[in-house]
Write an enzyme that holds these catalytic residues in place. Sequence first.
Site, PDB file in Angstrom:
ATOM      1  N   HIS A   4       0.825  -1.211   0.000  1.00  0.00           N
ATOM      2  CA  HIS A   4       0.000   0.000   0.000  1.00  0.00           C
ATOM      3  C   HIS A   4       0.862   1.264   0.000  1.00  0.00           C
ATOM      4  O   HIS A   4       1.793   1.393   0.786  1.00  0.00           O
ATOM      5  CB  HIS A   4      -0.902  -0.018   1.237  1.00  0.00           C
ATOM      6  CG  HIS A   4      -2.003   0.984   1.179  1.00  0.00           C
ATOM      7  ND1 HIS A   4      -3.242   0.689   0.660  1.00  0.00           N
ATOM      8  CD2 HIS A   4      -2.053   2.289   1.536  1.00  0.00           C
ATOM      9  CE1 HIS A   4      -4.008   1.762   0.727  1.00  0.00           C
ATOM     10  NE2 HIS A   4      -3.314   2.755   1.247  1.00  0.00           N
ATOM     11  N   VAL A  48       1.982  -1.495   5.479  1.00  0.00           N
ATOM     12  CA  VAL A  48       2.838  -1.502   4.284  1.00  0.00           C
ATOM     13  C   VAL A  48       2.451  -2.625   3.331  1.00  0.00           C
ATOM     14  O   VAL A  48       3.118  -2.835   2.326  1.00  0.00           O
ATOM     15  CB  VAL A  48       4.330  -1.648   4.638  1.00  0.00           C
ATOM     16  CG1 VAL A  48       4.809  -0.461   5.446  1.00  0.00           C
ATOM     17  CG2 VAL A  48       4.605  -2.959   5.382  1.00  0.00           C
ATOM     18  N   GLU A  49       1.396  -3.359   3.653  1.00  0.00           N
ATOM     19  CA  GLU A  49       0.958  -4.404   2.736  1.00  0.00           C
ATOM     20  C   GLU A  49      -0.451  -4.074   2.218  1.00  0.00           C
ATOM     21  O   GLU A  49      -0.610  -3.221   1.379  1.00  0.00           O
ATOM     22  CB  GLU A  49       1.070  -5.775   3.409  1.00  0.00           C
ATOM     23  CG  GLU A  49       2.539  -6.058   3.782  1.00  0.00           C
ATOM     24  CD  GLU A  49       2.791  -7.461   4.316  1.00  0.00           C
ATOM     25  OE1 GLU A  49       2.616  -8.428   3.563  1.00  0.00           O
ATOM     26  OE2 GLU A  49       3.164  -7.583   5.490  1.00  0.00           O
ATOM     27  N   MET A  50      -1.490  -4.684   2.781  1.00  0.00           N
ATOM     28  CA  MET A  50      -2.815  -4.471   2.218  1.00  0.00           C
ATOM     29  C   MET A  50      -3.634  -3.403   2.959  1.00  0.00           C
ATOM     30  O   MET A  50      -4.660  -2.948   2.462  1.00  0.00           O
ATOM     31  CB  MET A  50      -3.554  -5.809   2.134  1.00  0.00           C
ATOM     32  CG  MET A  50      -2.879  -6.747   1.131  1.00  0.00           C
ATOM     33  SD  MET A  50      -3.316  -8.508   1.343  1.00  0.00           S
ATOM     34  CE  MET A  50      -4.951  -8.539   0.616  1.00  0.00           C
TER      35      MET A  50
END
Lengths: 349, 349
Positions: free
Chosen positions: B97, B139-141
């Site tokens: 993201h 920092v991912e979804m």
Amino acid sequence: MKKTYLFAALSLTLSLSAVGFSANAEDTVMKDAQAQFQPVPDKAPAIKGNEATPDKIELGKMLYFDPRLSKSGLISCNTCHNVGMAGADFQQTSTGHGWKQGPRNAPTVLNSVFNVAQFWDGRAKDLAEQAKGPIQAGVEMNNTPENVVKTLNSMPEYVALFKRSFPGESDPVTFDNMAKAIEAFEATLITPDSKFDLFLKGDAKALAQNEQEGLKLFMVHGCVECHGGVNMGGDQYYPLGVVNKPSEKIIAGDKGRFAITQAKDDEFSFKSPSLRNIELTPPYFHSGVVWELAEAVQVMNDSQIGADLKEGDIGKIVAFLKTTTGKQPQVLHPILPAPTQATPKPSLE
Amino acid sequence: MKKTYLFAALSLTLSLSAVGFSANAEDTVMKDAQAQFQPVPDKAPAIKGNEATPDKIELGKMLYFDPRLSKSGLISCNTCHNVGMAGADFQQTSTGHGWKQGPRNAPTVLNSVFNVAQFWDGRAKDLAEQAKGPIQAGVEMNNTPENVVKTLNSMPEYVALFKRSFPGESDPVTFDNMAKAIEAFEATLITPDSKFDLFLKGDAKALAQNEQEGLKLFMVHGCVECHGGVNMGGDQYYPLGVVNKPSEKIIAGDKGRFAITQAKDDEFSFKSPSLRNIELTPPYFHSGVVWELAEAVQVMNDSQIGADLKEGDIGKIVAFLKTTTGKQPQVLHPILPAPTQATPKPSLE
């Protein structure tokens, strides 16, 4: 460029009788529909100058799914044209390299082989030319043809498949051949056997009464003028705002095909999008600002048609449009070639 | 937590004769290997407390491929654990993201069901617990369980499939059940029938001579101590830098399991990664800074083993490791449920 945005209600032979349907009325609707639409074929159409062999289709599928065609190694064709999401991405406008938002809503790849040209403004003459655009666009995949060819050449499995797909060529691993292979795969992404197609093929029972009434309204009010043919659109350019200019939110400062031709007549003109599978691909319009299909139909009536639609008419048209959802393509996810030491490293910059 | 990082060269009965292979020597290598490794099974293993019905596996596959589980609508499990790229993403560390880079290299999903726990530091006890992490990580979804459940409940096709997958539950659409379905699908992502597995099953000809020599070196020098079993790793935690600390570039300031347990002994400890299909998933190490397999083997020898490997020995070990590449899973891309007006809109923020 010839433009046909006739409002041909008067020339149509349909009667908008509210009395309901007799067998004869059904026959008339079917005959009128058959004169203005064609069903999606069961098999991918041939592409002029690009023979679609099984090898080439398989190669194209691998390329379509390979994020290493992007500079970041993160974005593939399938990112914005997801075969599991009706060939689109459920985004207002697509997001690409650097988390940047592109200027327009991603059109579906499904049935796109039937379009007269590609992109909202038709700036690519076919799917092969189209495929080369996003790979290089800074807000999409941000790569260069040189880096793509280097990437492909670094993987022996790709080199062998290019050789088999483009026999007799001394240097088959090229950016152009990459695009041709992707085109060959994309041409297989078609959606036959919708309820509407069964109706067009003669099955009067395939559409319920309200769906047939929606179809009648769609034809008699002239929606079909821009959304007819096999793809229910995609065959010509039309100005947005014939009757009334839609809101600035919808136009979003986009002059459409004018940017390509610089012709005054093309200002705010766009290729009419295909309406097939339309219920599956919100949001709508080039700007992607309308999320509800009924609202999109209302906007089109207000800006292009100007008909005095009765209460419930919009609902009937929407019910009809939902009958265009066809069999979605079954795609076995490709196993991509293993990288080698020569494969360029991804870069987020 | 028990730690076994024995350098068991002396306890092994292998002789490192350079004379070559007799039939007996082959038998010995095979027997030693069979005592320390097991082949990947042909069928997905059962998961305790999570019965894998066909409905649940299909649901899990849809969820695995659905980018609408992320806040942006752009990132799915398959983005970083691409089933077409050996279950990983060919990135140094994964990008999520906001185009942010995560702290560690994405471990492969393939055969991950055989790991004792999940993540590099083992902080998730199983694949179901693991699946809930990236969906929520900023920092991912970057999503929330509430928004995920709202998204799933907005699509009748998902609701029906959750009901069929979790029969008898009054409210089956939950974040936990989502994770269980994903786990059931991920457990099917296994890679049987590698050349090494055929060898383990008794086919002495499955490995060429240099590959068998590499296998011998791998066992006699103790690599197998951390990379044995069915998954050739993934079964325990080990400190990085037993013999010599690897470079700061490789460690990248990451204290590994220490961050979870706060135990001094766990400083710089990581779950040993599976070495199956390892040639397909560069770059290597938790930091993803080494792109070449031979270099990774050399780093491991220097930091963990300290053996005086002869010229060509690294090459033989690499040749052996390449025999662990198994049959990659064939996954039919799911057709995802159509969104509705109730489906939360994606957000790039």
